[in-house]
Design a protein around this motif. Structure first.
Motif, PDB file in Angstrom:
ATOM      1  N   ALA A   1       9.180 -10.869   7.652  1.00 40.47           N
ATOM      2  CA  ALA A   1       8.223  -9.948   7.061  1.00 40.47           C
ATOM      3  C   ALA A   1       8.304  -9.288   5.770  1.00 40.47           C
ATOM      4  O   ALA A   1       7.570  -8.568   5.277  1.00 40.47           O
ATOM      5  CB  ALA A   1       7.975  -8.828   8.100  1.00 40.47           C
ATOM      6  N   ILE A   2       9.227 -10.052   4.973  1.00 40.84           N
ATOM      7  CA  ILE A   2       9.327  -9.515   3.550  1.00 40.84           C
ATOM      8  C   ILE A   2       9.580 -10.608   2.656  1.00 40.84           C
ATOM      9  O   ILE A   2      10.147 -11.607   2.851  1.00 40.84           O
ATOM     10  CB  ILE A   2      10.975  -8.867   3.456  1.00 40.84           C
ATOM     11  CG1 ILE A   2      11.038  -7.567   4.535  1.00 40.84           C
ATOM     12  CG2 ILE A   2      11.276  -8.444   1.916  1.00 40.84           C
ATOM     13  CD1 ILE A   2      12.413  -6.993   4.605  1.00 40.84           C
TER      14      ILE A   2
ATOM     15  N   GLU B   1       1.948  -5.139  -0.952  1.00 41.46           N
ATOM     16  CA  GLU B   1       2.844  -4.372  -1.800  1.00 41.46           C
ATOM     17  C   GLU B   1       3.580  -3.125  -1.297  1.00 41.46           C
ATOM     18  O   GLU B   1       2.644  -2.272  -0.898  1.00 41.46           O
ATOM     19  CB  GLU B   1       2.494  -4.235  -3.282  1.00 41.46           C
ATOM     20  CG  GLU B   1       3.255  -3.505  -3.927  1.00 41.46           C
ATOM     21  CD  GLU B   1       2.728  -2.717  -5.487  1.00 41.46           C
ATOM     22  OE1 GLU B   1       1.623  -2.987  -5.615  1.00 41.46           O
ATOM     23  OE2 GLU B   1       3.523  -2.432  -6.139  1.00 41.46           O
ATOM     24  N   VAL B   2       4.748  -3.046  -1.231  1.00 47.20           N
ATOM     25  CA  VAL B   2       5.569  -1.868  -0.800  1.00 47.20           C
ATOM     26  C   VAL B   2       6.398  -1.276  -1.997  1.00 47.20           C
ATOM     27  O   VAL B   2       6.395  -0.273  -2.189  1.00 47.20           O
ATOM     28  CB  VAL B   2       6.295  -1.897   0.454  1.00 47.20           C
ATOM     29  CG1 VAL B   2       6.991  -0.912   0.764  1.00 47.20           C
ATOM     30  CG2 VAL B   2       5.335  -2.267   1.563  1.00 47.20           C
TER      31      VAL B   2
ATOM     32  N   GLU C   1       6.439  -7.451  -1.066  1.00 45.01           N
ATOM     33  CA  GLU C   1       5.319  -7.264   0.089  1.00 45.01           C
ATOM     34  C   GLU C   1       5.966  -7.375   1.490  1.00 45.01           C
ATOM     35  O   GLU C   1       6.966  -7.949   1.704  1.00 45.01           O
ATOM     36  CB  GLU C   1       4.230  -8.362  -0.036  1.00 45.01           C
ATOM     37  CG  GLU C   1       3.826  -8.459  -1.652  1.00 45.01           C
ATOM     38  CD  GLU C   1       2.748  -9.486  -1.600  1.00 45.01           C
ATOM     39  OE1 GLU C   1       1.684  -9.296  -2.351  1.00 45.01           O
ATOM     40  OE2 GLU C   1       2.723 -10.622  -0.945  1.00 45.01           O
ATOM     41  N   ILE C   2       5.184  -6.582   2.173  1.00 45.37           N
ATOM     42  CA  ILE C   2       5.643  -6.711   3.877  1.00 45.37           C
ATOM     43  C   ILE C   2       4.229  -7.117   4.538  1.00 45.37           C
ATOM     44  O   ILE C   2       3.246  -7.112   3.908  1.00 45.37           O
ATOM     45  CB  ILE C   2       6.016  -5.213   4.213  1.00 45.37           C
ATOM     46  CG1 ILE C   2       7.618  -4.895   3.701  1.00 45.37           C
ATOM     47  CG2 ILE C   2       6.046  -5.239   5.799  1.00 45.37           C
ATOM     48  CD1 ILE C   2       7.878  -3.690   4.140  1.00 45.37           C
TER      49      ILE C   2
ATOM     50  N   ILE D   1       6.426   5.255  -0.376  1.00 50.20           N
ATOM     51  CA  ILE D   1       7.012   6.127   0.595  1.00 50.20           C
ATOM     52  C   ILE D   1       6.040   5.824   1.990  1.00 50.20           C
ATOM     53  O   ILE D   1       6.520   5.534   3.089  1.00 50.20           O
ATOM     54  CB  ILE D   1       7.509   7.480   0.743  1.00 50.20           C
ATOM     55  CG1 ILE D   1       8.653   7.625  -0.702  1.00 50.20           C
ATOM     56  CG2 ILE D   1       8.290   7.902   1.914  1.00 50.20           C
ATOM     57  CD1 ILE D   1       8.721   9.010  -0.761  1.00 50.20           C
ATOM     58  N   ASP D   2       4.914   6.279   1.664  1.00 52.76           N
ATOM     59  CA  ASP D   2       3.894   6.173   2.837  1.00 52.76           C
ATOM     60  C   ASP D   2       4.033   4.820   3.243  1.00 52.76           C
ATOM     61  O   ASP D   2       3.797   4.472   4.511  1.00 52.76           O
ATOM     62  CB  ASP D   2       2.403   6.600   2.220  1.00 52.76           C
ATOM     63  CG  ASP D   2       2.990   7.926   1.455  1.00 52.76           C
ATOM     64  OD1 ASP D   2       2.920   8.947   2.192  1.00 52.76           O
ATOM     65  OD2 ASP D   2       2.787   7.877   0.239  1.00 52.76           O
ATOM     66  N   ARG D   3       3.753   3.699   2.524  1.00 49.79           N
ATOM     67  CA  ARG D   3       3.710   2.374   3.176  1.00 49.79           C
ATOM     68  C   ARG D   3       5.069   1.948   3.784  1.00 49.79           C
ATOM     69  O   ARG D   3       4.940   1.141   4.678  1.00 49.79           O
ATOM     70  CB  ARG D   3       3.467   1.493   1.673  1.00 49.79           C
ATOM     71  CG  ARG D   3       2.041   1.660   0.987  1.00 49.79           C
ATOM     72  CD  ARG D   3       1.770   0.768  -0.075  1.00 49.79           C
ATOM     73  NE  ARG D   3       0.710   1.162  -0.700  1.00 49.79           N
ATOM     74  CZ  ARG D   3      -0.250   0.226  -1.352  1.00 49.79           C
ATOM     75  NH1 ARG D   3       0.474  -0.971  -1.909  1.00 49.79           N
ATOM     76  NH2 ARG D   3      -1.357   0.321  -1.848  1.00 49.79           N
TER      77      ARG D   3
END
Lengths: 495, 495
Positions: free
Chosen positions: B288-289, B319-320, B310-311, B363-365
């Motif tokens: 997943a990465i 994008e994370v 990206e996840i 952080i939120d993502r």
């Protein structure tokens, strides 16, 4: 002046920088450097440990910095969080109109309307240039912005962390399943567009707060579970009466102040006692701490009575913690404005609106006070140092190889790596050992660990105490435990 | 949908609340509740440990959220951090003009001017209501405000934490006495006035970032001290070429990707490898990465090349972490605008402007991804749970007296107090033990400690594993060590 030296060291060594300095600075904003942010974070953690984690019924939250206009319509900030200002038409100096009237007339302006202030100022000139003073304008202290594209909607940067807690009251209650009394704490930035920011990190436009909103049954303001732990704490109170007749403050046990009605309820007394204990742990001397009952005209619009914990700074006494009895003001206002039920249901099914007791801590002001009272200078050393309590020192220790040869750096690196997962420490091998001690002292490092030739033989090193400059040899294998002891206050090296 | 359940649990149990919900919500803003803030803080601390404290040459800072206009004139954000928007004159829907043109014409708009976009849109109608589209307006994504009274001066809320580091470059260099290469990290809020916030805590107007600005000698982008620890990390890369021909991403060792020139320098490769390792520790599966080389038109104005980590989310890849090669763009711009020297002096006395490599974490993502991939449901339990890694679980354990009598609550309280100085734990005695397990599972508590009658006899208790629901008896005296082991990853209970 001492404070000028402190500000200069703070900038040079990375505690606190003036914000946007390369563009000439940005009034009311400061940045925390690498050493400052370590110390700030430790103060926050210590606060959390002492005020939040130690109580079974206090939780924490972190709410938005930007909030829509409706929030501040309800909270009263849109209408009441204002300063009346006047600007000289000649020299452009901006004054707070009420302060200027008091200065010019030597009479209190409490309760005066803008019209009345305007009328008085018509008969006066600018104290600086004798120019004509402009009409009074009302200036709201919140930073305003627009959310969303094109027209957008008016929004404000929060002037206190508290409102985010009040408007989440229902969600917080559901999530915690809390029973009254319970508290929600919040640490974060708040913003006030001050007319004249001043005194370094004292009056800022962007500042750091730690607040607790304690929700309490209005008829049970005197039932506080852990009060007995703090009832014998001695505090200094300046009552309204004493202020009016320029009297001396009273030194008194918290339980006595409560009994005599000087402090109006036990929750306020509880927090005030804890604040006294905590600030003493931070190194602020007893005699530099007092609690002042704010005069009616100073009391915020939402409060039924405020006790400011003030600290004596280089320029005078100043609020560092505000203790507010906010009653049901906020929950009732938000309930009316939003049409949502923000009541608490008792076991018997009755609905009540809880009252709120709020201690509100200024972190930046706390740091100012800590640096001021830990600052030391003495001819024998030839440099300045901060006797910071180890628990909030940016680093608890520095690791030095005595020389940059003979395998000492390798041995020192090994010890550094052994310790750094558990402690904030740093490694330094540049310059003479004396210079390195000086650099550590300047940022308040309580211990310097020096690795020398004997270390290679018997696994001992010298540990130097910042306060006394004395050195003793200890076993490397005892280091971790010793540092943990110090950080847990079980044993503090006394200078 | 799974994500809807997650959002609902997150609100009900105090991970994340919609901001200003009682006033109908506030698009693009969310609040962290009591459980969410514990988890968020642990993620930040873990990040700090893994990316900052583990490196000798990375420090941290915390700079102002509001900055004067000059900063963003120099950084290019005032001119380039914009979206062209158009609004339907009939139904008032707002569109990003370039996206709308692509949608309507199926042609790329890269490099098109506002005039060209306007010309194309003249021949089209609103896709929703067939109304006429308004003239394109350029919309800056920064939140604007005014600092100071009366006229005041224009200021902006930072769209990234990075600028506060660049403008402090000289102060940071002096304070740390750092040699190239060195990094300055910052964790904090940033603000972007997004046209259409969406997908829960994914596209926010107010969000939490963790950034590192790594200052590097422009000719030494391939000298990275600890690179060898990460050279064998396997990552998945989607190159520009693969994107253009809809090809498959490449699975490759970081050192190979570097050798083949897929990753342009060792510093980027170093951070990408660490990100892969860290996100796997957070529970995100390898598959997943992926790292996507951004296309030229997507690359920010300050960057010479971006690799987005990206996840794969429920709605697609996103994008994370952004990895940017910012070159000397920012330091050079600020140096020119401010007239200040922001160069670094080498040992031979030569002045250079360092280049910057920047990993920027949302952080939120990250929290979105962690909740998504740790979420579990199964009929045998009858409730949902999160298999959060113990290190970032809001609480590591819950303490339960089996019954509310027979001295069990007293014994449980004693054990609770013994543990709570060192761990985030909570006490709960209400409801059946099954209900209490369910409540703990829902907020991802890895262990439940139950105190029963046997505890009173032999000082053992049962420890229940969230992942397996299995229970074993352990000695109370072994608990601390066991929990420390688990939190240090020395031994993780596998479900």
């Amino acid at each position: 002046m001492e404070i000028e030296k402190i500000i200069s060291i703070a900038k040079r060594r990375g505690f606190i920088f003036p914000s946007s300095e390369i563009y000439g600075g940005f009034s009311g904003h400061y940045d925390y450097g690498p050493v400052g942010i370590l110390m700030k974070r430790k103060i926050e953690n210590f606060w959390r440990e002492f005020f939040v984690k130690s109580e079974k019924n206090i939780w924490e939250a972190e709410t938005s910095l930007i909030q829509p206009e409706k929030v501040f319509q309800a909270s009263g900030h849109l209408k009441d969080f204002i300063d009346p200002i006047t600007q000289c038409k000649k020299c452009n100096t901006i004054y707070r109109a009420d302060e200027l009237v008091e200065e010019l007339t030597h009479k209190p302006t409490q309760g005066m309307s803008v019209e009345e202030l305007n009328k008085i100022l018509k008969n006066h000139k600018c104290p600086k240039c004798k120019g004509q003073l402009g009409e009074i304008k009302v200036f709201n202290l919140m930073f305003k912005t627009t959310a969303g594209p094109i027209q957008g909607s008016s929004a404000y940067f929060r002037p206190e962390t508290a409102q985010g807690i009040f408007i989440n009251f229902r969600n917080l209650l559901n999530a915690t399943r809390a029973k009254l009394p319970f508290g929600i704490a919040q640490s974060g930035k708040s913003f006030r567009n001050e007319i004249s920011p001043r005194q370094w990190i004292m009056r800022l436009r962007e500042f750091n707060q730690m607040e607790i909103e304690m929700f309490v049954h209005p008829k049970k303001l005197d039932i506080v579970e852990n009060f007995n732990h703090y009832s014998k704490v001695k505090i200094t109170i300046l009552t309204r009466e004493e202020q009016q007749k320029n009297g001396k403050p009273t030194e008194i046990l918290v339980e006595e102040a409560l009994k005599k009605g000087i402090i109006p309820n036990k929750f306020l007394a509880f927090f005030m006692a804890k604040e006294q204990v905590w600030y003493e742990k931070l190194g602020i001397p007893r005699e530099a701490i007092r609690f002042r009952h704010m005069l009616p005209k100073e009391t915020p619009h939402y409060s039924k009575g405020n006790f400011d914990m003030e600290i004596k700074f280089d320029f005078g006494w100043k609020e560092v913690v505000g203790n507010s009895y906010r009653t049901d003001f906020d929950l009732t206002s938000h309930s009316k404005s939003s049409g949502q039920d923000l009541s608490y249901i008792e076991e018997d099914g009755q609905k009540i609106i809880p009252h709120v007791i709020e201690p509100s801590f200024g972190i930046d002001r706390t740091i100012y006070a800590i640096l001021l009272y830990s600052f030391r200078q003495g001819k024998e050393r030839g440099w300045e140092w901060f006797e910071l309590p180890p628990k909030i020192s940016p680093y608890v220790a520095a690791v030095y190889p005595l020389l940059s040869k003979d395998n000492l750096p390798e041995k020192a690196t090994e010890i550094f790596q052994h310790l750094r997962d558990d402690f904030d420490i740093f490694f330094d091998e540049s310059g003479s050992i004396g210079k390195r001690y000086a650099r550590a002292d300047e940022i308040g490092v309580p211990f310097c660990l020096t690795i020398d030739h004997q270390t290679l033989k018997d696994s001992t090193l010298t540990i130097r105490d910042r306060n006394t400059t004395k050195q003793v040899r200890v076993k490397v294998s005892d280091l971790k435990e010793k540092l943990i002891e110090i950080l847990h206050d079980k044993k503090i090296s006394k200078g």
